[in-house]
Design an enzyme around this catalytic site. Structure first.
Site, PDB file in Angstrom:
ATOM      1  CG  ASP A 106      11.050 -11.332   6.962  1.00 46.69           C
ATOM      2  OD1 ASP A 106      10.909 -11.174   8.192  1.00 46.69           O
ATOM      3  OD2 ASP A 106      11.018 -12.444   6.421  1.00 46.69           O
ATOM      4  CG  ASP A 167      10.798 -15.846  11.815  1.00 41.64           C
ATOM      5  OD1 ASP A 167      10.013 -16.463  12.550  1.00 41.64           O
ATOM      6  OD2 ASP A 167      11.389 -16.378  10.870  1.00 41.64           O
TER       7      ASP A 167
HETATM    8  N1  GLY Z   1      12.873 -15.499   8.975  1.00 46.48           N
HETATM    9  C1  GLY Z   1      12.897 -16.807   8.402  1.00 46.48           C
HETATM   10  C2  GLY Z   1      13.955 -17.677   8.945  1.00 46.48           C
HETATM   11  O1  GLY Z   1      14.447 -17.487  10.021  1.00 46.48           O
HETATM   12  O2  GLY Z   1      14.316 -18.595   8.250  1.00 46.48           O
END
Ligand code: GLY
Length: 382
Positions: A106, A167
């Site tokens: 992330d 994601d």
């Molecule tokens: N990237 C984690 C979420 O969307 O909660």
């Protein structure tokens, strides 16, 4: 304006409300990096708090969105105070590079709306260096055998060496950016391999997507899928659908590969077909009727993706995507008062979380991005 004639007045009214609220809120939360609100007040992920773990304090994956909101405001208004506040949070994120262990894929969510945004708007060389550093961390997570970017670090009791999650489609634009910025194709090659794997292993025949897919980290190939933050395995977590919809558009925007546009459209058609009559987005399109759990963040992210599709398709298709985006956005519950440090109500981090219907910073971020897109902004951090 990139909107339907009948909604121009509404778009302008909402933009005025955003400007009024952010004028006040940017000063009130100046020194914070918020994730949610507690009794109406922004929390702060940048301070030491014994309840935070290695991953959810300063390294928390959402810590770029507050900066992103401020850069959106700086671009829209030209007011230098937004740049100043955005840079406070960007500098605080330097601690993450020193901590290192809490970081995972992330880094895209963290440094695209902060450092890449800053560099695109001000050419700040320190921001460029930060973003390149983050891009190298992301590239380092690539698994050659499985052709995927590893998502998280090991979770309690789980071996996640083979886990990829949908994601990540919003993290890989950091790699496209790094190649475009340096001329070095390595970053883009990894992004394309990961996007291709995602297209094949995550997107189902009906246009819905898996949240988590486990691949064999030694020889590659799909092992199994997990329901992740959705209702159950095989269900359809709405924010995951949104990450796919907007994420494939991002890959299309950077590569012009038709199959990414077609994949974004397939997911969009599935999403549009499942929007309930009242426009309110559930946490999972396949959740039970009761409790009627909502996720406003999924709606705001999907709206951004739908508007991006509308920009590249012919006139006869454009209105369908715009209409769907506007339906999602108009169904959201917003708070323009000074009683809450949030904009959107009713975000849900996951179906099985203990708390639902709270404000979540990325909901506010993507709502602002969507509204500025409708107003005609071409600002693009992704
Ligand atoms: N990237 C984690 C979420 O969307 O909660």
């Amino acid at each position: 304006m990139l909107t339907l004639d009948s909604t121009t007045v509404w778009v302008n009214e909402i933009i005025d409300q955003i400007i009024a609220k952010m004028d006040w809120l940017s000063e009130k939360s100046r020194n914070k990096i918020p994730y949610t609100t507690i009794d109406g007040e922004h929390d702060d992920r940048s301070v030491c708090n014994p309840t935070h773990t290695e991953a959810d304090g300063i390294n928390w994956w959402t810590n770029g969105f507050w900066g992103g909101m401020l850069w959106q405001m700086y671009h829209a208004t030209g007011n230098p105070k937004y740049k100043d506040v955005a840079e406070i949070s960007e500098q605080k994120l330097d601690a993450c590079f020193h901590n290192y262990y809490g970081l995972h894929h992330d880094v895209g969510f963290m440094w695209l709306p902060t450092s890449v945004a800053n560099f695109k708007l001000t050419q700040n060389p320190v921001s460029r260096k930060r973003a390149m550093h983050a891009a190298n961390l992301l590239a380092g997570r690539y698994n050659l055998a499985g052709e995927f970017i590893r998502a998280w670090n090991d979770l309690e009791g789980e071996d996640t060496r083979g886990w990829a999650i949908i994601d990540c489609m919003l993290n890989i634009p950091l790699l496209y950016w790094a190649s475009e910025e340096t001329g070095d194709p390595r970053f883009r090659q990894i992004a394309v391999k990961h996007a291709d794997m995602t297209m094949n292993a995550f997107v189902r025949a009906d246009g819905s997507v898996n949240h988590i897919v486990e691949l064999d980290p030694f020889v590659g190939g799909v092992v199994k899928s997990y329901g992740g933050q959705g209702y159950e395995e095989g269900s359809s977590w709405t924010r995951g659908q949104s990450w796919a919809l907007y994420g494939f558009m991002m890959s299309y925007n950077h590569t012009q590969k038709e199959e990414y546009l077609n994949t974004a459209k397939r997911v969009a058609h599935y999403f549009i077909a499942n929007i309930p009559e009242n426009g309110v987005t559930p946490v999972d399109f396949r959740q039970p009727k009761e409790p009627a759990l909502e996720d406003s963040t999924a709606a705001a992210i999907a709206a951004c993706g739908l508007i991006e599709i509308a920009k590249v398709v012919g006139l006869h298709e454009k209105d369908m995507y715009l209409r769907a985006a506007i339906k999602l956005l108009q169904a959201l519950h917003v708070d323009w008062t000074t009683g809450c440090d949030c904009i959107l109500k009713n975000g849900s981090a996951s179906y099985h979380a203990t708390t639902h219907h709270q404000s979540i910073i990325y909901g506010d971020y993507f709502f602002i991005e969507a509204m500025f897109k409708l107003k005609g902004s071409d600002l693009y951090f992704w």
